[in-house]
Design a protein around this motif. Structure first.
Motif, PDB file in Angstrom:
ATOM      1  N   ALA C  90       0.672  -1.253   0.128  1.00 58.62           N
ATOM      2  CA  ALA C  90       0.147  -0.002   0.039  1.00 58.62           C
ATOM      3  C   ALA C  90       1.058   1.343   0.079  1.00 58.62           C
ATOM      4  N   LEU C  91       1.946   1.115   0.843  1.00 61.23           N
ATOM      5  CA  LEU C  91       2.936   2.355   0.692  1.00 61.23           C
ATOM      6  C   LEU C  91       3.414   2.562  -0.454  1.00 61.23           C
ATOM      7  N   GLU C  92       3.996   1.640  -1.106  1.00 64.83           N
ATOM      8  CA  GLU C  92       4.571   1.860  -2.474  1.00 64.83           C
ATOM      9  C   GLU C  92       3.462   2.238  -3.394  1.00 64.83           C
ATOM     10  N   THR C  93       2.416   1.769  -3.480  1.00 63.93           N
ATOM     11  CA  THR C  93       1.415   2.289  -4.234  1.00 63.93           C
ATOM     12  C   THR C  93       1.094   3.747  -4.175  1.00 63.93           C
ATOM     13  N   LEU C  94       0.946   4.090  -2.754  1.00 62.05           N
ATOM     14  CA  LEU C  94       0.594   5.493  -2.477  1.00 62.05           C
ATOM     15  C   LEU C  94       1.716   6.342  -2.987  1.00 62.05           C
ATOM     16  N   ALA C  95       3.002   5.967  -2.619  1.00 57.82           N
ATOM     17  CA  ALA C  95       4.397   6.668  -3.014  1.00 57.82           C
ATOM     18  C   ALA C  95       3.999   6.915  -4.533  1.00 57.82           C
ATOM     19  N   ILE C  96       3.859   6.123  -5.369  1.00 57.99           N
ATOM     20  CA  ILE C  96       3.681   6.196  -6.750  1.00 57.99           C
ATOM     21  C   ILE C  96       2.615   7.325  -7.061  1.00 57.99           C
ATOM     22  N   VAL C  97       1.360   7.102  -6.427  1.00 54.15           N
ATOM     23  CA  VAL C  97       0.121   8.001  -6.954  1.00 54.15           C
ATOM     24  C   VAL C  97       0.698   9.498  -6.194  1.00 54.15           C
ATOM     25  N   ALA C  98       1.258   9.542  -5.125  1.00 51.94           N
ATOM     26  CA  ALA C  98       1.636  10.771  -4.713  1.00 51.94           C
ATOM     27  C   ALA C  98       2.687  11.514  -5.543  1.00 51.94           C
ATOM     28  N   TYR C  99       3.610  10.981  -6.013  1.00 49.97           N
ATOM     29  CA  TYR C  99       4.846  11.473  -6.996  1.00 49.97           C
ATOM     30  C   TYR C  99       4.464  11.597  -8.297  1.00 49.97           C
ATOM     31  N   ARG C 100       3.515  10.554  -8.904  1.00 53.14           N
ATOM     32  CA  ARG C 100       3.432  10.518 -10.428  1.00 53.14           C
ATOM     33  C   ARG C 100       1.736  11.198 -10.575  1.00 53.14           C
ATOM     34  N   GLN C 101       1.057  11.637  -9.774  1.00 51.29           N
ATOM     35  CA  GLN C 101      -0.287  12.023  -9.915  1.00 51.29           C
ATOM     36  C   GLN C 101      -0.206  13.262 -11.019  1.00 51.29           C
ATOM     37  N   PRO C 102      -1.383  13.133 -11.841  1.00 49.62           N
ATOM     38  CA  PRO C 102      -2.531  12.254 -12.014  1.00 49.62           C
ATOM     39  C   PRO C 102      -1.947  10.909 -12.660  1.00 49.62           C
ATOM     40  N   VAL C 103      -2.325   9.948 -12.257  1.00 47.24           N
ATOM     41  CA  VAL C 103      -1.882   8.557 -12.622  1.00 47.24           C
ATOM     42  C   VAL C 103      -2.810   7.396 -13.005  1.00 47.24           C
ATOM     43  N   VAL C 104      -2.624   6.751 -13.860  1.00 51.35           N
ATOM     44  CA  VAL C 104      -3.626   5.657 -14.191  1.00 51.35           C
ATOM     45  C   VAL C 104      -2.935   4.380 -13.756  1.00 51.35           C
ATOM     46  N   LYS C 105      -3.805   3.336 -13.488  1.00 49.54           N
ATOM     47  CA  LYS C 105      -3.489   2.246 -12.865  1.00 49.54           C
ATOM     48  C   LYS C 105      -2.385   1.191 -13.643  1.00 49.54           C
ATOM     49  N   ALA C 106      -2.473   1.390 -14.921  1.00 51.71           N
ATOM     50  CA  ALA C 106      -1.567   0.727 -15.612  1.00 51.71           C
ATOM     51  C   ALA C 106      -0.158   1.298 -15.456  1.00 51.71           C
ATOM     52  N   GLU C 107       0.014   2.356 -15.119  1.00 49.70           N
ATOM     53  CA  GLU C 107       1.495   3.100 -14.940  1.00 49.70           C
ATOM     54  C   GLU C 107       1.748   2.557 -13.501  1.00 49.70           C
ATOM     55  N   ILE C 108       0.933   2.557 -12.678  1.00 51.40           N
ATOM     56  CA  ILE C 108       1.302   1.890 -11.290  1.00 51.40           C
ATOM     57  C   ILE C 108       1.611   0.569 -11.201  1.00 51.40           C
ATOM     58  N   ASP C 109       0.805  -0.273 -12.117  1.00 53.62           N
ATOM     59  CA  ASP C 109       1.200  -1.884 -12.146  1.00 53.62           C
ATOM     60  C   ASP C 109       2.636  -1.710 -12.819  1.00 53.62           C
ATOM     61  N   ARG C 110       2.926  -0.809 -13.954  1.00 49.62           N
ATOM     62  CA  ARG C 110       4.224  -1.030 -14.511  1.00 49.62           C
ATOM     63  C   ARG C 110       5.412  -0.677 -13.622  1.00 49.62           C
ATOM     64  N   ILE C 111       5.333   0.330 -12.888  1.00 53.30           N
ATOM     65  CA  ILE C 111       6.346   0.812 -11.920  1.00 53.30           C
ATOM     66  C   ILE C 111       6.641  -0.287 -11.056  1.00 53.30           C
ATOM     67  N   ARG C 112       5.540  -0.888 -10.486  1.00 57.93           N
ATOM     68  CA  ARG C 112       5.817  -1.964  -9.265  1.00 57.93           C
ATOM     69  C   ARG C 112       6.036  -3.271  -9.772  1.00 57.93           C
ATOM     70  N   GLY C 113       5.577  -3.692 -11.110  1.00 51.70           N
ATOM     71  CA  GLY C 113       5.851  -4.585 -11.692  1.00 51.70           C
ATOM     72  C   GLY C 113       4.897  -5.866 -11.432  1.00 51.70           C
ATOM     73  N   VAL C 114       3.637  -5.409 -10.429  1.00 46.58           N
ATOM     74  CA  VAL C 114       2.738  -6.362 -10.172  1.00 46.58           C
ATOM     75  C   VAL C 114       1.496  -5.598 -10.090  1.00 46.58           C
ATOM     76  N   ASP C 115       0.425  -6.293 -10.147  1.00 46.51           N
ATOM     77  CA  ASP C 115      -0.836  -5.674  -9.991  1.00 46.51           C
ATOM     78  C   ASP C 115      -1.090  -4.804  -8.879  1.00 46.51           C
ATOM     79  N   ALA C 116      -1.631  -3.682  -9.066  1.00 46.32           N
ATOM     80  CA  ALA C 116      -1.820  -2.726  -8.035  1.00 46.32           C
ATOM     81  C   ALA C 116      -3.308  -2.672  -7.505  1.00 46.32           C
ATOM     82  N   GLY C 117      -4.124  -3.621  -8.159  1.00 39.97           N
ATOM     83  CA  GLY C 117      -5.644  -3.566  -7.795  1.00 39.97           C
ATOM     84  C   GLY C 117      -5.793  -3.413  -6.303  1.00 39.97           C
ATOM     85  N   GLY C 118      -5.267  -4.439  -5.509  1.00 36.49           N
ATOM     86  CA  GLY C 118      -5.528  -4.658  -4.071  1.00 36.49           C
ATOM     87  C   GLY C 118      -5.187  -3.573  -3.306  1.00 36.49           C
TER      88      GLY C 118
END
Lengths: 239, 173, 173
Positions: C90-118
């Motif tokens: 959750a922290l990693e996902t939040l970090a991406i949203v915070a720093y890359r916003q506005p951001v789409v889920k595909a971008e978060i998945d790409r950066i983390r390398g795993v599905d960020a849905g949960g």
């Protein structure tokens, strides 16, 4: 003097200086600058001869000491109505300040410390899970954890797609956030009204960039009924 | 009253972090805060008198059971853990942050006479120090402060419990 | 003997899982197992007699302090009001949203390398992240950004107070 003292036992140039003052049993308010400078420089020479990496700060303090020494040799022109300033005063204040914090650090270390002297209950297996609903409070959270997490991920990525993160991007996100909030509240906004409110130039530029970015992302739509007429901004989201 | 005491003791015992009077009051709706404070201080005295392996301590604006400080070496043996250690550089940096907060890195560098980047990062990672925001001056430098964990680790009720910084210390001898 | 009792009590208290007699014997070299058993049963009796909020119990793998069963409902009440923490995901996902916003889920998945849905769903529920709109590209993906609550939780005045990657790297020097 004994050279058995290794560099890494000093926390920095001020620490070395304090050590020399203590070693010579000198009154900190009346430091014999010539003596101390000589000993300090001698230490630096020894460190160098041992090929120890000298932090730049050690050399900075060396030059400060030499400068103070030269000032003390010159008769200072005392202006009428002004007290003579001791060239050592600033350094003395710095040393006393540092010494106070060194003592505070020692006092901290002297306190009973968690995971060293005392421990909290280790076993929490018994507990039942709490329900996840209507929780509003958060533990204290640090933004360092965020940037750390972000930094970790960036480090994992290929050099070819390293993320650029800078203040511009963040300022832009701030303005986008603000505009989205106003749009949600007011439905639509006029371009002029949005730009007028910005008194500072930087903000004005970021507001404009934010609008462009939002158009690019199709977050908003822009309408103009007639040439040179009022420009309206509306949310592009349906429902 | 006896029953309330057992409940409060169980709550503090079950909590993973120091439990505040607010949260106890919230859980035991209708119980006066004054009564909670009285029960907690009775409990603390009783555990002290009992002479057992752990004590009830007030820390970080809450209450927590902690092992008796004199028994630390035994528990370290059990856990085969190295004690939490902070380097002198980290301790000095932590002391400056604790007493001067909110403080910018340049000020810490100035007081110590060396760059505090390394120790500061270590303290942030250990969650003893946190980023509090930015100072409203040109360059908007980051300001640092201590955390709740800092209070927990050093067994402090709050920051006012820190001893006053010595203004003057004779360096002779 | 009194001292051994305090040590054993502290060991059981601080242990991360039920503590076996073997582990205690190992830690207190030279102490007879029979003596350890005797101390543990004395301690169990004493805690039972004390009528406090917790008891010393023998469970399958060893000894463990447990809250009194009859107080379970109070502890559940306390746990319901437990302050939130974020998982690493959750922290990693939040970090991406915070720093890359506005951001789409595909971008978060790409950066983390795993599905960020949960994690993303969790952050939306916790009101740290919100939907800012939809991107007008095929599929009209949702755009995410952080909330006002995010700023509150991390004690930030605005997003420009977030530390930058450069400032983070500078600390490592």
């Amino acid at each position: 003097m004994g050279y058995e003292v290794k560099l890494d036992i000093f926390e920095g140039p001020l620490d070395l200086l304090l050590y020399l003052i203590r070693k010579n049993k000198i009154d900190i308010y009346d430091i014999p600058i010539s003596l101390i400078t000589e000993q300090y420089l001698q230490y630096l020479r020894v460190m160098k001869s041992l090929s120890l990496d000298l932090a730049g700060e050690y050399l900075v303090l060396a030059s400060t000491l030499v400068h103070i020494k030269s000032q003390m040799l010159l008769p200072s022109p005392v202006l009428e109505g002004e007290d003579e300033v001791d060239p050592r005063a600033e350094l003395v204040r710095q040393l006393i300040d540092y010494q106070a914090f060194k003592e505070a650090a020692a006092a901290l270390e002297g306190r009973p410390m968690l995971e060293r002297d005392l421990f909290t209950r280790g076993d929490h297996t018994e507990e039942m899970p709490g329900s996840e609903d209507d929780q509003e409070r958060f533990e204290e959270m640090s933004v360092f954890a965020l940037i750390e997490a972000f930094g970790r991920m960036v480090a994992r990525m290929d050099a070819s797609e390293k993320l650029q993160i800078d203040m511009e991007k963040i300022s832009l996100a701030d303005r986008i956030d603000e505009i989205m909030e106003r749009l949600a509240r007011e439905g639509s906004l006029s371009f002029d009204a949005l730009m007028e409110r910005q008194c500072d130039r930087r903000r004005l530029i970021y507001t404009f960039l934010a609008i462009l970015e939002m158009v690019r992302l199709r977050m908003i739509r822009i309408y103009q009924r007639k040439p040179f007429g009022a420009i309206r901004i509306v949310l592009a989201v349906e429902g | 009253m006896e029953h309330i005491k057992a409940i409060i003791e169980a709550l503090v015992f079950a909590s993973e972090s120091p439990l505040s009077i607010d949260r106890i009051a919230e859980t035991l709706e209708g119980i006066d805060r004054k009564e909670i404070v009285a029960v907690l201080s009775t409990l603390a005295e009783e555990h002290e008198a009992r002479g057992g392996g752990f004590l009830l301590k007030e820390v970080a604006q809450g209450f927590q059971f902690r092992t008796r400080p004199s028994l630390g070496s035994w528990i370290r043996r059990l856990k085969r853990s190295k004690p939490l250690t902070l380097t002198p550089a980290a301790l000095e940096t932590l002391a400056i942050v604790a007493y001067r907060q909110p403080v910018v890195k340049a000020e810490i560098d100035r007081i110590r006479g060396v760059d505090a980047g390394g120790p500061l990062k270590g303290l942030l990672e250990k969650k003893l120090v946190r980023i509090q925001g930015r100072k409203d001056v040109p360059g908007r430098p980051i300001i640092y402060g201590t955390t709740k964990k800092f209070l927990e680790v050093f067994t402090l009720k709050d920051l006012s419990e820190l001893p006053t910084l010595k203004e003057f210390k004779d360096l002779q001898g």
